[in-house]
Design a protein around this motif. Structure first.
Motif, PDB file in Angstrom:
ATOM      1  N   MET A 233       0.817  -1.216   0.000  1.00  0.00           N
ATOM      2  CA  MET A 233       0.000   0.000   0.000  1.00  0.00           C
ATOM      3  C   MET A 233       0.854   1.271   0.000  1.00  0.00           C
ATOM      4  N   LYS A 234       2.058   1.165   0.595  1.00  0.00           N
ATOM      5  CA  LYS A 234       2.934   2.349   0.586  1.00  0.00           C
ATOM      6  C   LYS A 234       3.538   2.559  -0.803  1.00  0.00           C
ATOM      7  N   LEU A 235       4.047   1.463  -1.376  1.00  0.00           N
ATOM      8  CA  LEU A 235       4.759   1.614  -2.655  1.00  0.00           C
ATOM      9  C   LEU A 235       3.823   1.527  -3.861  1.00  0.00           C
ATOM     10  N   GLY A 236       2.693   0.854  -3.675  1.00  0.00           N
ATOM     11  CA  GLY A 236       1.779   0.673  -4.817  1.00  0.00           C
ATOM     12  C   GLY A 236       0.639   1.673  -4.846  1.00  0.00           C
ATOM     13  N   ALA A 237       0.299   2.234  -3.681  1.00  0.00           N
ATOM     14  CA  ALA A 237      -0.825   3.177  -3.659  1.00  0.00           C
ATOM     15  C   ALA A 237      -0.410   4.542  -3.115  1.00  0.00           C
ATOM     16  N   GLY A 238       0.871   4.655  -2.712  1.00  0.00           N
ATOM     17  CA  GLY A 238       1.390   5.962  -2.287  1.00  0.00           C
ATOM     18  C   GLY A 238       0.913   6.410  -0.915  1.00  0.00           C
ATOM     19  N   TYR A 239       0.443   5.486  -0.074  1.00  0.00           N
ATOM     20  CA  TYR A 239       0.006   5.868   1.268  1.00  0.00           C
ATOM     21  C   TYR A 239       1.234   6.071   2.160  1.00  0.00           C
ATOM     22  N   PRO A 240       1.194   7.053   3.087  1.00  0.00           N
ATOM     23  CA  PRO A 240       2.376   7.266   3.940  1.00  0.00           C
ATOM     24  C   PRO A 240       2.637   6.122   4.907  1.00  0.00           C
ATOM     25  N   MET A 241       1.560   5.430   5.309  1.00  0.00           N
ATOM     26  CA  MET A 241       1.699   4.254   6.188  1.00  0.00           C
ATOM     27  C   MET A 241       0.847   3.154   5.592  1.00  0.00           C
ATOM     28  N   GLY A 242       1.257   1.890   5.805  1.00  0.00           N
ATOM     29  CA  GLY A 242       0.387   0.784   5.415  1.00  0.00           C
ATOM     30  C   GLY A 242      -0.728   0.641   6.449  1.00  0.00           C
ATOM     31  N   PRO A 243      -1.774  -0.150   6.147  1.00  0.00           N
ATOM     32  CA  PRO A 243      -2.915  -0.245   7.069  1.00  0.00           C
ATOM     33  C   PRO A 243      -2.573  -0.833   8.435  1.00  0.00           C
ATOM     34  N   PHE A 244      -1.565  -1.713   8.509  1.00  0.00           N
ATOM     35  CA  PHE A 244      -1.206  -2.279   9.824  1.00  0.00           C
ATOM     36  C   PHE A 244      -0.407  -1.277  10.652  1.00  0.00           C
ATOM     37  N   GLU A 245       0.493  -0.548   9.986  1.00  0.00           N
ATOM     38  CA  GLU A 245       1.203   0.525  10.700  1.00  0.00           C
ATOM     39  C   GLU A 245       0.189   1.548  11.206  1.00  0.00           C
ATOM     40  N   LEU A 246      -0.797   1.835  10.372  1.00  0.00           N
ATOM     41  CA  LEU A 246      -1.801   2.845  10.741  1.00  0.00           C
ATOM     42  C   LEU A 246      -2.685   2.366  11.890  1.00  0.00           C
ATOM     43  N   THR A 247      -3.065   1.071  11.865  1.00  0.00           N
ATOM     44  CA  THR A 247      -3.889   0.531  12.959  1.00  0.00           C
ATOM     45  C   THR A 247      -3.107   0.588  14.271  1.00  0.00           C
ATOM     46  N   ASP A 248      -1.811   0.248  14.223  1.00  0.00           N
ATOM     47  CA  ASP A 248      -0.969   0.368  15.421  1.00  0.00           C
ATOM     48  C   ASP A 248      -0.905   1.826  15.885  1.00  0.00           C
ATOM     49  N   TYR A 249      -0.859   2.733  14.928  1.00  0.00           N
ATOM     50  CA  TYR A 249      -0.723   4.164  15.217  1.00  0.00           C
ATOM     51  C   TYR A 249      -2.003   4.724  15.849  1.00  0.00           C
ATOM     52  N   VAL A 250      -3.146   4.337  15.297  1.00  0.00           N
ATOM     53  CA  VAL A 250      -4.454   4.813  15.792  1.00  0.00           C
ATOM     54  C   VAL A 250      -4.762   4.181  17.154  1.00  0.00           C
ATOM     55  N   GLY A 251      -4.391   2.924  17.338  1.00  0.00           N
ATOM     56  CA  GLY A 251      -4.737   2.169  18.553  1.00  0.00           C
ATOM     57  C   GLY A 251      -5.714   1.061  18.195  1.00  0.00           C
ATOM     58  N   LEU A 252      -5.328  -0.188  18.501  1.00  0.00           N
ATOM     59  CA  LEU A 252      -6.205  -1.322  18.154  1.00  0.00           C
ATOM     60  C   LEU A 252      -7.502  -1.269  18.950  1.00  0.00           C
ATOM     61  N   ASP A 253      -7.422  -0.760  20.203  1.00  0.00           N
ATOM     62  CA  ASP A 253      -8.634  -0.644  21.018  1.00  0.00           C
ATOM     63  C   ASP A 253      -9.620   0.325  20.386  1.00  0.00           C
ATOM     64  N   THR A 254      -9.099   1.457  19.906  1.00  0.00           N
ATOM     65  CA  THR A 254      -9.976   2.447  19.259  1.00  0.00           C
ATOM     66  C   THR A 254     -10.610   1.845  18.005  1.00  0.00           C
ATOM     67  N   CYS A 255      -9.812   1.110  17.218  1.00  0.00           N
ATOM     68  CA  CYS A 255     -10.365   0.482  16.000  1.00  0.00           C
ATOM     69  C   CYS A 255     -11.454  -0.530  16.374  1.00  0.00           C
ATOM     70  N   LYS A 256     -11.209  -1.267  17.456  1.00  0.00           N
ATOM     71  CA  LYS A 256     -12.208  -2.262  17.887  1.00  0.00           C
ATOM     72  C   LYS A 256     -13.491  -1.574  18.380  1.00  0.00           C
ATOM     73  N   PHE A 257     -13.331  -0.491  19.159  1.00  0.00           N
ATOM     74  CA  PHE A 257     -14.516   0.254  19.615  1.00  0.00           C
ATOM     75  C   PHE A 257     -15.352   0.698  18.407  1.00  0.00           C
ATOM     76  N   ILE A 258     -14.651   1.186  17.381  1.00  0.00           N
ATOM     77  CA  ILE A 258     -15.348   1.717  16.200  1.00  0.00           C
ATOM     78  C   ILE A 258     -16.122   0.593  15.505  1.00  0.00           C
ATOM     79  N   ILE A 259     -15.426  -0.501  15.194  1.00  0.00           N
ATOM     80  CA  ILE A 259     -16.049  -1.537  14.363  1.00  0.00           C
ATOM     81  C   ILE A 259     -17.142  -2.266  15.148  1.00  0.00           C
ATOM     82  N   ASP A 260     -16.920  -2.484  16.441  1.00  0.00           N
ATOM     83  CA  ASP A 260     -17.949  -3.154  17.249  1.00  0.00           C
ATOM     84  C   ASP A 260     -19.216  -2.293  17.320  1.00  0.00           C
ATOM     85  N   GLY A 261     -19.021  -1.002  17.472  1.00  0.00           N
ATOM     86  CA  GLY A 261     -20.176  -0.085  17.554  1.00  0.00           C
ATOM     87  C   GLY A 261     -20.974  -0.093  16.255  1.00  0.00           C
ATOM     88  N   TRP A 262     -20.273  -0.050  15.149  1.00  0.00           N
ATOM     89  CA  TRP A 262     -20.973  -0.037  13.850  1.00  0.00           C
ATOM     90  C   TRP A 262     -21.640  -1.385  13.582  1.00  0.00           C
TER      91      TRP A 262
END
Ligand SMILES: C[C@H](O)CC(=O)SCCNC(=O)CCNC(=O)[C@H](O)C(C)(C)COP(=O)(O)OP(=O)(O)OC[C@H]1O[C@@H](n2cnc3c(N)ncnc32)[C@H](O)[C@@H]1OP(=O)(O)O
Ligand SMILES: NC(=O)c1ccc[n+]([C@@H]2O[C@H](COP(=O)([O-])OP(=O)(O)OC[C@H]3O[C@@H](n4cnc5c(N)ncnc54)[C@H](O)[C@@H]3O)[C@@H](O)[C@H]2O)c1
Length: 300
Positions: A233-262
């Motif tokens: 995703m970094k080299l093929g789509a030009g994103y500054p972080m890949g999705p796993f780096e980003l999930t670590d950066y945002v916080g896995l707990d926050t991601c879980k709160f979001i997806i569970d709520g939705w």
């Protein structure tokens, strides 16, 4: 020097922010987001009170802000900014004299409602209340107060000092005056604002979170490793972080709160399906950068 950095080196009057209306800001929650929001608010001339549950959390947060400023600013400017920041553990006392509350506590509707209900009794009539929630409908939080016309969403992005965007969210009850003040505040914070309706994830997270979840599902299906997905995703789509780096950066707990709520609200939407791998890592306390390990182990 990048444009994102320049704001820190401008000279703001220490007694007032550049746009008259909102001068005194209370940020509740001194974590990842609260610290960043407080840093930028104080750097742009606002008087800021940061509130959290303990003095220890608040001292650490202040130290994080100072360290962050040291990356981009000189001693005099840092002293001015830090001079505009105060810390308190008593939220009701903190809002007695404030123009704007920005809530950045844990992503939990009941906890947020309880907080706003008590703040509503303590804050002056003119005070505008906002939430930095990633995923909870603003109107569901606002019902805890008697000031829904002075309620909206201010959704900042991590890292707040660098990310230029601010999503400004209105609910049907938000008055035009409140919304205009929030847009003005965004400008005063040197952010580019977009107007959002109170829809799940507003604009960015409605697109970004399903993308991050699909990356996790791809790994669960054994189709690729986290490292290869990130590189792709970094080299093929030009994103500054890949999705796993980003999930670590945002916080896995926050991601879980979001997806569970939705998922709870929209159980038939396949984009909002929970992930066993994410659930497992969170249950092991692997919350990402903030705990030293998530999908990756942080280098010490
Ligand atoms: C889930 C939620 O609800 C919503 C969200 O928040 S989703 C997450 C959104 N965030 C993202 O997607 C972040 C994606 N990642 C990125 O954009 C980048 O990897 C990143 C900005 C985090 C880091 O980029 P990187 O280039 O490695 O950073 P770095 O070299 O340290 O700094 C970049 C610039 O910012 C400046 N900077 C760094 N830290 C700073 C700080 N604390 N304050 C101000 N400026 C700072 C640097 O000085 C540098 O400026 P320069 O170009 O003039 O030297
Ligand atoms: N992490 C992100 O990338 C990101 C980006 C945008 C928005 N958000 C949203 O911002 C909010 C905060 O996220 P974060 O990543 O900063 O979380 P965090 O866990 O880093 O910080 C939350 C802080 O709130 C404090 N807190 C909890 N309950 C409190 C209460 N009742 N009163 C005072 N303080 C309390 C905690 O002690 C903690 O310091 C959440 O709603 C989240 O969805 C997160």
């Amino acid at each position: 020097m990048a444009q994102a950095t320049r704001v820190f080196c401008r000279n703001f009057s220490s007694s007032s922010s550049r746009f008259g209306n909102i001068k005194h800001v209370t940020v509740i929650g001194a974590g990842l987001m609260g610290a960043g929001i407080a840093q930028v608010a104080a750097s742009t001339g606002h008087q800021v009170v940061i509130v959290d549950q303990t003095d220890d959390i608040l001292s650490k947060s202040k130290a994080t802000i100072e360290k962050s400023l040291q990356r981009v600013a000189g001693e005099t400017f840092i002293a001015e900014v830090m001079g505009r920041l105060t810390i308190k553990t008593d939220a009701a006392a903190a809002v007695k004299n404030t123009d704007l509350v920005i809530e950045a506590i844990v992503e939990n509707l009941e906890v947020k409602k309880k907080l706003f209900s008590s703040l509503d009794k303590a804050a002056p009539k003119h005070t505008i209340f906002t939430s930095n929630t990633s995923s909870i409908p603003i109107k569901d939080i606002a019902v805890a107060t008697q000031r829904q016309d002075r309620f909206g969403g201010l959704h900042f992005f991590n890292p707040v000092p660098i990310m230029k965007l601010l999503e400004v969210i209105r609910i049907p009850a938000t008055s035009d005056e409140t919304f205009d003040k929030l847009l003005g505040f965004g400008k005063a914070m040197d952010k580019s604002t977009v107007n959002c309706k109170d829809t799940p994830g507003f604009i960015v997270n409605r697109l970004l979170v399903p993308y991050m979840m699909e990356a996790i599902r791809m790994v669960e299906r054994g189709e690729a490793s986290p490292q290869d997905v990130d590189t792709a995703m970094k080299l093929g789509a030009g994103y500054p972080m890949g999705p796993f780096e980003l999930t670590d950066y945002v916080g896995l707990d926050t991601c879980k709160f979001i997806i569970d709520g939705w998922h709870k609200k929209y159980p038939d939407n396949p984009l909002f399906m929970p992930s066993p791998l994410l659930d497992k890592l969170v249950s092991e306390g692997k919350l990402g950068n903030k705990t030293g390990e998530g999908f990756y182990k942080q280098k010490k």
